[in-house]
Design a protein around this motif. Structure first.
Motif, PDB file in Angstrom:
ATOM      1  N   GLY A 198      15.990 -42.644 -20.925  1.00 57.75           N
ATOM      2  CA  GLY A 198      15.007 -43.409 -21.680  1.00 57.75           C
ATOM      3  C   GLY A 198      14.952 -43.102 -23.157  1.00 57.75           C
ATOM      4  N   ASN A 199      13.887 -43.597 -23.767  1.00 54.34           N
ATOM      5  CA  ASN A 199      13.659 -43.428 -25.201  1.00 54.34           C
ATOM      6  C   ASN A 199      12.390 -42.622 -25.424  1.00 54.34           C
ATOM      7  N   GLY A 200      12.487 -41.638 -26.301  1.00 56.09           N
ATOM      8  CA  GLY A 200      11.382 -40.695 -26.493  1.00 56.09           C
ATOM      9  C   GLY A 200      10.502 -41.030 -27.687  1.00 56.09           C
ATOM     10  N   TRP A 201       9.773 -40.004 -28.142  1.00 54.28           N
ATOM     11  CA  TRP A 201       8.834 -40.161 -29.261  1.00 54.28           C
ATOM     12  C   TRP A 201       9.608 -40.410 -30.550  1.00 54.28           C
ATOM     13  N   ARG A 202       9.011 -41.201 -31.429  1.00 53.73           N
ATOM     14  CA  ARG A 202       9.572 -41.414 -32.765  1.00 53.73           C
ATOM     15  C   ARG A 202       8.643 -40.799 -33.799  1.00 53.73           C
ATOM     16  N   LEU A 203       9.190 -40.420 -34.941  1.00 49.28           N
ATOM     17  CA  LEU A 203       8.349 -39.905 -36.027  1.00 49.28           C
ATOM     18  C   LEU A 203       7.477 -41.042 -36.552  1.00 49.28           C
ATOM     19  N   PRO A 204       6.296 -40.717 -37.079  1.00 53.14           N
ATOM     20  CA  PRO A 204       5.457 -41.786 -37.633  1.00 53.14           C
ATOM     21  C   PRO A 204       6.053 -42.336 -38.916  1.00 53.14           C
ATOM     22  N   ALA A 205       5.677 -43.598 -39.249  1.00 50.66           N
ATOM     23  CA  ALA A 205       6.147 -44.205 -40.497  1.00 50.66           C
ATOM     24  C   ALA A 205       5.633 -43.398 -41.687  1.00 50.66           C
ATOM     25  N   ASP A 206       4.382 -42.935 -41.587  1.00 48.29           N
ATOM     26  CA  ASP A 206       3.773 -42.166 -42.670  1.00 48.29           C
ATOM     27  C   ASP A 206       3.681 -40.697 -42.240  1.00 48.29           C
ATOM     28  N   THR A 207       4.598 -39.874 -42.759  1.00 48.66           N
ATOM     29  CA  THR A 207       4.619 -38.459 -42.351  1.00 48.66           C
ATOM     30  C   THR A 207       3.706 -37.597 -43.239  1.00 48.66           C
ATOM     31  N   SER A 208       2.997 -38.240 -44.177  1.00 53.28           N
ATOM     32  CA  SER A 208       2.139 -37.436 -45.067  1.00 53.28           C
ATOM     33  C   SER A 208       0.780 -37.160 -44.423  1.00 53.28           C
ATOM     34  N   LYS A 209       0.422 -37.940 -43.387  1.00 54.21           N
ATOM     35  CA  LYS A 209      -0.888 -37.748 -42.742  1.00 54.21           C
ATOM     36  C   LYS A 209      -0.749 -36.972 -41.427  1.00 54.21           C
ATOM     37  N   ARG A 210      -1.834 -36.356 -40.986  1.00 52.78           N
ATOM     38  CA  ARG A 210      -1.819 -35.637 -39.713  1.00 52.78           C
ATOM     39  C   ARG A 210      -1.671 -36.623 -38.547  1.00 52.78           C
ATOM     40  N   ALA A 211      -1.150 -36.105 -37.438  1.00 46.70           N
ATOM     41  CA  ALA A 211      -1.053 -36.892 -36.195  1.00 46.70           C
ATOM     42  C   ALA A 211      -2.086 -36.364 -35.209  1.00 46.70           C
ATOM     43  N   LEU A 212      -2.584 -37.252 -34.346  1.00 42.24           N
ATOM     44  CA  LEU A 212      -3.483 -36.842 -33.272  1.00 42.24           C
ATOM     45  C   LEU A 212      -2.733 -36.973 -31.951  1.00 42.24           C
ATOM     46  N   LEU A 213      -2.670 -35.876 -31.190  1.00 42.36           N
ATOM     47  CA  LEU A 213      -2.020 -35.885 -29.883  1.00 42.36           C
ATOM     48  C   LEU A 213      -3.111 -35.892 -28.811  1.00 42.36           C
ATOM     49  N   VAL A 214      -2.991 -36.781 -27.833  1.00 43.22           N
ATOM     50  CA  VAL A 214      -4.013 -36.867 -26.777  1.00 43.22           C
ATOM     51  C   VAL A 214      -3.318 -36.769 -25.417  1.00 43.22           C
ATOM     52  N   ALA A 215      -3.669 -35.738 -24.654  1.00 39.62           N
ATOM     53  CA  ALA A 215      -3.010 -35.505 -23.359  1.00 39.62           C
ATOM     54  C   ALA A 215      -4.031 -35.449 -22.244  1.00 39.62           C
ATOM     55  N   GLY A 216      -3.665 -36.035 -21.110  1.00 36.27           N
ATOM     56  CA  GLY A 216      -4.515 -35.942 -19.924  1.00 36.27           C
ATOM     57  C   GLY A 216      -3.728 -35.306 -18.793  1.00 36.27           C
ATOM     58  N   GLY A 217      -4.258 -34.221 -18.208  1.00 31.74           N
ATOM     59  CA  GLY A 217      -3.662 -33.575 -17.045  1.00 31.74           C
ATOM     60  C   GLY A 217      -2.202 -33.215 -17.250  1.00 31.74           C
ATOM     61  N   ILE A 218      -1.365 -33.664 -16.314  1.00 35.93           N
ATOM     62  CA  ILE A 218       0.056 -33.311 -16.343  1.00 35.93           C
ATOM     63  C   ILE A 218       0.801 -34.132 -17.413  1.00 35.93           C
TER      64      ILE A 218
END
Ligand SMILES: Cc1cc2nc3c(=O)[nH]c(=O)nc-3n(C[C@H](O)[C@H](O)[C@H](O)COP(=O)(O)OP(=O)(O)OC[C@H]3O[C@@H](n4cnc5c(N)ncnc54)[C@H](O)[C@@H]3O)c2cc1C
Ligand code: FES
Length: 267
Positions: free
Chosen positions: A100-120
């Motif tokens: 498959g295809n994984g995560w890509r970098l954001p278009a704007d790398t100057s701002k923080r990213a928010l990661l949201v995870a649930g369980g597994i």
């Protein structure tokens, strides 16, 4: 879209232990460590019962290309993951990957990213943290769990490898035994009200990801989601892993995903 170099690889278990309620952590040696990218997955052949011919799709948290090692976490929910939990160090089998295809970098790398995870859903989010940290993008994390015993401390240690001095990790549990008494979406909403984010990355139950996608859309923030579907082949041959698209029609979770732009998906 990036093409993944899907290959069958051998893997040999280095360690395989229970690390939280219903959750196992396996470290294995495999050449796949040299080609797999954050957000991609592998399809494991689990030995022990020849009548079960389907492989098991699993994400990873860490891949160490230099030492040829990969770390996976899995919930024991049925026959296949039960057999996986019984694999001992030195035992070997095969996997297909990277899929498959994984995560890509954001278009704007100057701002923080928010990661949201649930369980597994947390392991592939750790892999996203790895990708972002390597590109110098700071991040905060909202994690939702059923209860505190479902948290694998090793996953938090792995996450720490990529945090910067400003990183906030906000926990939420369904029963209130750790952090906020509530859902990952509520922890995410808190962080969104406190800080300015340029991107959101999420993996977990579909209902949680739909909530995160809505939060992102309301705020005009780009959001990537890692979808989960029942899979047969894992490489586009059986068409059983459909993801309904907002524009109409379907994509294949195994081949076009598992990571999609949230706006592409018909929630
Ligand atoms: C791309 C991808 C990445 C994944 N990554 C992880 C991971 O990192 N860690 C992890 O614990 N699990 C992950 N999963 C889910 C994992 O593949 C399933 O839990 C596993 O295949 C169940 O196999 P089993 O034989 O033990 O269970 P089964 O006996 O086949 O099923 C037991 C229960 O699990 C449900 N189930 C089975 N397969 C899936 C599936 N693909 N999605 C949702 N529910 C399912 C069944 O409906 C049933 O209720 C991932 C799935 C996908 C598609
Ligand atoms: S699992 Fe066969 S096409 Fe996706």
């Amino acid at each position: 879209m990036r093409q993944s170099s899907l290959t069958q690889h051998d893997f040999t278990v280095i360690s395989n232990t229970q690390v939280a309620e219903g959750v196992w952590r396996m470290v294995f040696a495999s050449e796949v460590a040299r080609s797999i990218e954050p957000g991609q997955f592998m399809n494991f052949e689990v030995p022990g019962d020849g009548s079960h011919i389907l492989r098991i799709p699993l994400s990873f948290s860490l891949a160490d290309a230099a030492h040829g090692r990969v770390v996976i976490y899995y919930a024991v929910v049925g026959e296949g993951t039960g057999r996986l939990a019984r694999m001992r160090p030195q035992e070997a089998s095969t996997l297909l990957g990277p899929c498959g295809n994984g995560w890509r970098l954001p278009a704007d790398t100057s701002k923080r990213a928010l990661l949201v995870a649930g369980g597994i859903g947390l392991p592939p989010v750790v892999a996203a943290a790895d990708l972002l940290a390597a590109a110098g993008v700071g991040f905060d994390v909202a994690i939702g769990l059923r209860t505190k015993d479902a948290l694998a401390p090793t996953l938090l240690q792995e996450l720490e490898l990529f945090q910067d001095k400003d990183t906030q990790v906000r926990m939420a549990t369904d029963d209130g035994s750790l952090g906020l008494h509530g859902f990952a979406t509520q922890a995410a909403e808190q962080l969104l009200s406190e800080r300015d984010y340029g991107s959101i990355y999420t993996c977990g139950p579909q209902v949680m990801m739909a909530g995160v996608a809505k939060l992102a859309e309301e705020r005009g923030i780009a959001c990537q989601v890692s979808m989960e579907r029942m899979m047969g082949c894992g490489f586009g041959a059986c068409a059983c892993c459909n993801v309904a698209l907002a524009a109409g029609g379907y994509a294949l979770c195994c081949q076009d995903g598992p990571v999609f732009d949230a706006q592409e998906v018909a929630w």
